[in-house]
Design an enzyme around this catalytic site. Structure first.
Site, mmCIF file in Angstrom:
data_model
loop_
_atom_site.group_PDB
_atom_site.id
_atom_site.type_symbol
_atom_site.label_atom_id
_atom_site.label_comp_id
_atom_site.label_asym_id
_atom_site.label_seq_id
_atom_site.Cartn_x
_atom_site.Cartn_y
_atom_site.Cartn_z
ATOM 1 N N ARG A 69 13.659 -16.323 -0.850
ATOM 2 C CA ARG A 69 13.758 -14.891 -0.516
ATOM 3 C C ARG A 69 13.701 -14.037 -1.782
ATOM 4 O O ARG A 69 13.229 -12.917 -1.773
ATOM 5 C CB ARG A 69 15.031 -14.605 0.294
ATOM 6 C CG ARG A 69 15.245 -13.123 0.568
ATOM 7 C CD ARG A 69 16.193 -12.844 1.729
ATOM 8 N NE ARG A 69 17.426 -13.605 1.679
ATOM 9 C CZ ARG A 69 18.426 -13.391 0.810
ATOM 10 N NH1 ARG A 69 18.338 -12.442 -0.083
ATOM 11 N NH2 ARG A 69 19.504 -14.146 0.857
ATOM 12 N N TYR A 122 -0.253 6.137 9.557
ATOM 13 C CA TYR A 122 -0.063 5.006 10.475
ATOM 14 C C TYR A 122 1.148 5.283 11.371
ATOM 15 O O TYR A 122 2.228 5.622 10.875
ATOM 16 C CB TYR A 122 0.152 3.748 9.633
ATOM 17 C CG TYR A 122 0.248 2.489 10.445
ATOM 18 C CD1 TYR A 122 -0.856 1.985 11.113
ATOM 19 C CD2 TYR A 122 1.452 1.801 10.542
ATOM 20 C CE1 TYR A 122 -0.764 0.829 11.855
ATOM 21 C CE2 TYR A 122 1.549 0.638 11.278
ATOM 22 C CZ TYR A 122 0.435 0.160 11.937
ATOM 23 O OH TYR A 122 0.530 -0.992 12.670
ATOM 24 N N ASP A 194 -0.516 4.935 0.604
ATOM 25 C CA ASP A 194 -0.880 3.801 1.451
ATOM 26 C C ASP A 194 -2.387 3.634 1.297
ATOM 27 O O ASP A 194 -3.165 4.439 1.796
ATOM 28 C CB ASP A 194 -0.481 4.083 2.911
ATOM 29 C CG ASP A 194 -0.799 2.906 3.839
ATOM 30 O OD1 ASP A 194 -1.699 2.108 3.516
ATOM 31 O OD2 ASP A 194 -0.169 2.814 4.910
ATOM 32 N N LYS A 219 -4.897 -6.248 6.592
ATOM 33 C CA LYS A 219 -6.192 -5.611 6.818
ATOM 34 C C LYS A 219 -7.228 -6.121 5.805
ATOM 35 O O LYS A 219 -7.477 -7.313 5.772
ATOM 36 C CB LYS A 219 -6.012 -4.095 6.782
ATOM 37 C CG LYS A 219 -4.775 -3.585 7.557
ATOM 38 C CD LYS A 219 -4.832 -3.871 9.045
ATOM 39 C CE LYS A 219 -3.504 -3.679 9.763
ATOM 40 N NZ LYS A 219 -2.809 -2.421 9.550
HETATM 41 C C1 LIG Z 1 -1.524 -1.807 9.707
HETATM 42 C C2 LIG Z 1 -1.096 -0.719 8.818
HETATM 43 C C3 LIG Z 1 0.227 -0.625 8.357
HETATM 44 C C4 LIG Z 1 1.301 -1.605 8.788
HETATM 45 O O1 LIG Z 1 1.041 -2.904 8.371
HETATM 46 P P1 LIG Z 1 1.459 -4.238 9.203
HETATM 47 O O2 LIG Z 1 0.935 -5.313 8.330
HETATM 48 O O3 LIG Z 1 0.829 -4.155 10.536
HETATM 49 O O4 LIG Z 1 2.949 -4.235 9.310
HETATM 50 C C5 LIG Z 1 0.536 0.408 7.492
HETATM 51 N N1 LIG Z 1 -0.386 1.317 7.121
HETATM 52 C C6 LIG Z 1 -1.662 1.269 7.555
HETATM 53 C C7 LIG Z 1 -2.633 2.298 7.115
HETATM 54 C C8 LIG Z 1 -2.060 0.264 8.425
HETATM 55 O O5 LIG Z 1 -3.316 0.222 8.862
#
Ligand SMILES: *Cc1c(COP(=O)(O)O)cnc(C)c1O
Length: 404
Positions: A69, A122, A194, A219
Site C-alpha cells: 500500500r 467528468y 485532468d 483511458k
Molecule cells: C474516466 C475519467 C475519470 C475517472 O477515472 P476512472 O478510472 O474511471 O476512475 C476522470 N476524468 C476523466 C476525464 C475521465 O474520462
C-alpha cells in the site's frame, strides 16, 4: 521517490531522451535476473534484513520497500515512467482515476476552503465535490474555464484549487492552460489539470505552469480497456509527499498486477493516439458533412470555436468527438441502437471505437439543470474513435444513420 538501481546489468538513463524512447524505457530497472520487462512483484509485504533495517525503513533513513500500500517495485516503475512522460519529478498511482480525484481533493482542501472547477468536467469528479466534500465543509464553483474572465470572477479569498479539464468531457471545451495557470499563481491557488482526454502525448500541463496533472489511466494511457487506474503527477517535492501520504493512508493504492498491465499498455501510446487521431479527423469530417447531423464539436475542425487554441496547446486534436443528430435524443438513440462496429459503452481512449450518451450515462449523476448549463444536452452523443480501419468505422455510422 525511491530509486531502484542494480549494479548487475546495464540499463538506460532516459534523461533528455525523446518521448517514444521514454514510453518504452522510462521506469525500467533490472532485477537480479536481468528481466527485460518490469516483473510483477505480487507481494503485500517485504521482509526486513533485521530489526534495525525495519526501523530505518520506517524512519526514512534507508530506501526500500515495506508494504505494497505504501510502495512496491512494479508500481514504482509505472510511477517513474508517468513522471517522466509528464515532465514531473514524482507520480502517485491509484486503484482508479476517481481514487486520484478524491485523494487530490482530500490532500489539497480542508473545511472552509473553496475550489473552482470546469463546469463540464467528468461527472463523478464534480458530483463528489458537490456531495461528500460539501458535507465536509468545502465549497466549489463550477464555471466555463474556457472563459478566463469567468475563472477570475469566481476567485474568492478562500479559493485554494483551480481544477480544469481540457478538453472537457464531453463538451470538448478547451482551457488555455498557460493563462489559467497564471491566474492560479497570482491568487495563491494550486492548479490541477485532468489530462485524461489528451494523454501526455498531446499535452503536458506541468510545462504550461500547472501544479498537478491527473490521469484516468483507464483511458488512453493503458489504452486496451482491460484495467482501471489513476495517477497524479507533480513537480513540487512537498506536494508530492503530501499526495503520497494521503494515498497510502486512505488506501486507494494500485495493485502490482494492474501496474504491470499499464506499463505494457502505455508503450504504444504515441502509435495508438496518432492512428486514432488520424481516424477521428476523417470521421469528424464525414459527420460534419452528413445531412442528418445537427452539430459537431471536434477540436481538429475549423468549426470548433477554439480551433486556434487547440492548434497551439495540443500536439494533435485527439480522438474524442461530440455531436448531435437532427431529431434530438430519439434520433441519437436510434443511432446508438444500430451501430455494430462501435461498442455502445462508457469509457474512452481504447483501441476500440465506443459510443455513449452522457446525459443518461456518464453524466447522469449531475442535475439536469447543471448539465444543460454546461452544454451537456440530452441530444449530445459522445464518440471515442478507435484504431480500426476508418472505412469500417464510417460505414458503420452510415448504415446506422440510414435507420433514422
Ligand atoms: C474516466 C475519467 C475519470 C475517472 O477515472 P476512472 O478510472 O474511471 O476512475 C476522470 N476524468 C476523466 C476525464 C475521465 O474520462
Amino acid at each position: 521517490m525511491l530509486s531502484i538501481t542494480s549494479q548487475n546489468y546495464l540499463f538506460m538513463n532516459t534523461k533528455n531522451k525523446g518521448f517514444d524512447t521514454k514510453l518504452i524505457h522510462s521506469g525500467d530497472f533490472n532485477d537480479v535476473f536481468g528481466a527485460a520487462v518490469t516483473p510483477i512483484y505480487q507481494t503485500s509485504t517485504f521482509a526486513f534484513r533485521n530489526a534495525d533495517h525495519g526501523a530505518d525503513l520506517f524512519a526514512g533513513k534507508e530506501k526500500g520497500y515495506i508494504y505494497t500500500r505504501i510502495g512496491n517495485p512494479t508500481i514504482e516503475a509505472l510511477e517513474n515512467k508517468l513522471a517522466d512522460l509528464e515532465n514531473g519529478t514524482g507520480a502517485v498511482v491509484f486503484a482508479s482515476g476517481m481514487g486520484a480525484v478524491s485523494t487530490l481533493y482530500a490532500a489539497t482542501l480542508k473545511a472552509g476552503d473553496h475550489m473552482i472547477g470546469s463546469e463540464a468536467m467528468y461527472g463523478p469528479s464534480r458530483s463528489i465535490m458537490e456531495t461528500f466534500f460539501k458535507d465536509f465543509g468545502i465549497e466549489a464553483t463550477f464555471v466555463d474555464t474556457g472563459d478566463l474572465a469567468a475563472i477570475k470572477k469566481a476567485v474568492q479569498p478562500n479559493t485554494k484549487l483551480l481544477y480544469v479539464e481540457s478538453p472537457t468531457n464531453p463538451t470538448m471545451v478547451l482551457t488555455d492552460i498557460e493563462k489559467a495557470a497564471k491566474i492560479a499563481r497570482q491568487n495563491d491557488m494550486l492548479m490541477a489539470v485532468d489530462n485524461t482526454f489528451s494523454s501526455p502525448y498531446l499535452q503536458n500541463p506541468l510545462d504550461l505552469g500547472a501544479d498537478i496533472v491527473l490521469h484516468s489511466l483507464t483511458k488512453f494511457i493503458n489504452g486496451h480497456a482491460d484495467i482501471v487506474g489513476g495517477a497524479l503527477i507533480v513537480k513540487d517535492k512537498e506536494l508530492y509527499a503530501r499526495l503520497r501520504k494521503t494515498m497510502s493512508y486512505f488506501g486507494a493504492n494500485m495493485d502490482p498486477h494492474q501496474a504491470y498491465m499499464v506499463i505494457r499498455g502505455v508503450k504504444t501510446l504515441s502509435l495508438r493516439v496518432e492512428r486514432a487521431t488520424e481516424n477521428a479527423m476523417k470521421v469528424a469530417t464525414y459527420l460534419e458533412n452528413h445531412p442528418k447531423i445537427a452539430w459537431i464539436k471536434y477540436p481538429g475542425l475549423k468549426s470548433h470555436p477554439q480551433y486556434e487554441l487547440a492548434q497551439k496547446q495540443m500536439k494533435m486534436p485527439g480522438s474524442m468527438i461530440s455531436f448531435g443528430v437532427k431529431g434530438g435524443f430519439e434520433a441519437g438513440k436510434t443511432l446508438m441502437n444500430n451501430v455494430r462496429l462501435a461498442l455502445l459503452a462508457v469509457s474512452l481512449g481504447g483501441v476500440e471505437t465506443l459510443i455513449q450518451h452522457p446525459a443518461s450515462m456518464t453524466h447522469a449523476s449531475m442535475s439536469k439543470k447543471a448539465r444543460e448549463e454546461a452544454g451537456i444536452t440530452d441530444e449530445l452523443v459522445r464518440f471515442s474513435v478507435g484504431i480500426e480501419n476508418v472505412e469500417d468505422i464510417i460505414a458503420d455510422l452510415e448504415q446506422a444513420l440510414e435507420k433514422i
